[in-house]
Write a protein that holds these residues in place. Sequence first.
Motif, PDB file in Angstrom:
ATOM      1  N   VAL A  97       0.806  -1.275   0.070  1.00 42.74           N
ATOM      2  CA  VAL A  97       0.007  -0.108   0.146  1.00 42.74           C
ATOM      3  C   VAL A  97       1.026   1.113   0.034  1.00 42.74           C
ATOM      4  N   VAL A  98       0.622   2.105  -0.867  1.00 44.20           N
ATOM      5  CA  VAL A  98       1.544   3.453  -0.813  1.00 44.20           C
ATOM      6  C   VAL A  98       0.636   4.584  -0.934  1.00 44.20           C
ATOM      7  N   GLY A  99       0.555   5.605   0.156  1.00 40.99           N
ATOM      8  CA  GLY A  99      -0.144   6.766   0.020  1.00 40.99           C
ATOM      9  C   GLY A  99      -0.430   7.355   1.425  1.00 40.99           C
ATOM     10  N   ARG A 100      -0.726   8.812   1.117  1.00 36.66           N
ATOM     11  CA  ARG A 100      -0.996   9.319   2.608  1.00 36.66           C
ATOM     12  C   ARG A 100      -2.056   8.597   3.268  1.00 36.66           C
TER      13      ARG A 100
ATOM     14  N   LEU B  19       3.276  -1.218   4.186  1.00 37.42           N
ATOM     15  CA  LEU B  19       2.464   0.455   3.993  1.00 37.42           C
ATOM     16  C   LEU B  19       3.397   1.535   3.977  1.00 37.42           C
ATOM     17  N   VAL B  20       3.725   2.296   2.851  1.00 40.79           N
ATOM     18  CA  VAL B  20       4.489   3.132   2.587  1.00 40.79           C
ATOM     19  C   VAL B  20       3.526   4.726   2.763  1.00 40.79           C
ATOM     20  N   GLY B  21       3.761   5.659   3.512  1.00 44.15           N
ATOM     21  CA  GLY B  21       3.121   6.530   3.998  1.00 44.15           C
ATOM     22  C   GLY B  21       2.881   7.366   5.275  1.00 44.15           C
ATOM     23  N   ASP B  22       2.185   8.453   5.434  1.00 44.17           N
ATOM     24  CA  ASP B  22       2.081   8.752   6.818  1.00 44.17           C
ATOM     25  C   ASP B  22       0.853   9.835   6.855  1.00 44.17           C
ATOM     26  N   GLY B  23       0.466  10.141   7.977  1.00 44.82           N
ATOM     27  CA  GLY B  23      -0.592  10.998   8.027  1.00 44.82           C
ATOM     28  C   GLY B  23      -1.562  10.655   9.293  1.00 44.82           C
ATOM     29  N   PRO B  24      -2.826  11.463   9.223  1.00 47.62           N
ATOM     30  CA  PRO B  24      -3.533  11.437  10.657  1.00 47.62           C
ATOM     31  C   PRO B  24      -4.184  10.015  10.960  1.00 47.62           C
TER      32      PRO B  24
ATOM     33  N   ILE C 105       4.069  -4.134   8.105  1.00 49.68           N
ATOM     34  CA  ILE C 105       5.305  -3.030   8.358  1.00 49.68           C
ATOM     35  C   ILE C 105       4.717  -1.573   7.955  1.00 49.68           C
ATOM     36  N   PHE C 106       5.117  -0.771   8.943  1.00 47.90           N
ATOM     37  CA  PHE C 106       4.640   0.490   8.601  1.00 47.90           C
ATOM     38  C   PHE C 106       6.205   1.201   8.016  1.00 47.90           C
ATOM     39  N   HIS C 107       6.379   1.777   7.011  1.00 47.73           N
ATOM     40  CA  HIS C 107       7.533   2.414   6.505  1.00 47.73           C
ATOM     41  C   HIS C 107       7.615   3.921   6.692  1.00 47.73           C
TER      42      HIS C 107
END
Length: 390
Positions: A198-201, A229-234, A253-255
């Motif tokens: 998964v990639v995205g905010r 998962l690649v991304g970050d946010g609320p 895994i949170f990258h």
Amino acid sequence: MIAIHSQFFNIPSETFIRDHIRYLAPGKTVLICQKPDGANQFSYPVLSGIPRPSPLGRLHSRIVNVARLGWLAYVREGMSRSEEDRVVEFFKIHNVDAVLVEYLTMGALFARACRRANVRLYAHAHGSDSTVMPRKHLWRRRYRRLFASADGIITPSRFIADRLIQIGCPHDKLHVSPCGILPERFTPSKRESGRLLVVGRFVEKKSPHLAIEAFARIASRFPKARLDLVGDGPLMARSKALVEQENLSDRVIFHGSRSTEFVQGMMQNAAIFLQHSVTARNGDMEGLPVSILEAMASALPVVATRHSGIPEAVVDGETGILVEEHDIESMAEALAGLLAEPHRAAKMGDAGRQRVLDHFTQRHTRDRLRHAMMLPALAEPLHFAEGQVQ
């Protein structure tokens, strides 16, 4: 000569804006922005401070991050007279023929300056500016005035174009131009068995927590599968709590937010790409997510939702599998089917890469935009390599 306006040039998720600068008119582009951060990577003339910083710029940075859409609601419809004079002079000095303004909300700012300088105005719609802002009467009124004065309105999908037609945009001013990718950067994946990506905010319209829920429902059936998962946010905290609740910390895994090069590397190893896009409570929707096109270029089958422009890229049953928004069970079963049949998944991935090569490269985007903006044809085709134009 063309001018491209964006409030900022260094927002990680706005790769499409930087691509417009690099490929639309190489060597014949000038830039206009509010803050020049990131503009030096292009070596083009820059006019900054247009428009002047809004009140959001004085808020605490954490509040600004939460209010990411705040700048889209900028209250002024036009520039101040001093700003307008600076823009007109900038256009004249650099012999600008046309300006491309990123986001509809900013397009109206340039209408009068363009008329004074006899410069063609094109506004590029994306996602939230086309789905959230039209819910407000003020912005519907402003958009109609923009539609009347602009020479063209560019959208990333037919879905977004239809939304703008509903609020008064003339058919003959609309041009559909999905964002393109450089296929040279996204060679076919090695398809590491059971590896999902998964990639995205981490925001409501991208709903990473729903993708995690889908994975959780089939995790016990595929004990070697893992989710990156690649991304970050609320929604990061909610997503991590869900993983803890499902006892999947060793398999999810949170990258965090990472570079384009990191994403490319992740796609080189993934077997399946998933994205559970939904319509947010405030109406916010995707345009056509670039990450989906990047995954297709990497020969990954895509499991996603029938949301906004996604079905215009992902052909259900051929290049991936589409499910309805919030249908977690169907997404889980789609993932299970592809994990159980890697040969079918690989066939879909190969078909997806071919579809990108046929319709969604930077060359396609460049040519569509040049045609929409009535720019002279280039004498020689551009050679794209490693993000550079030769």
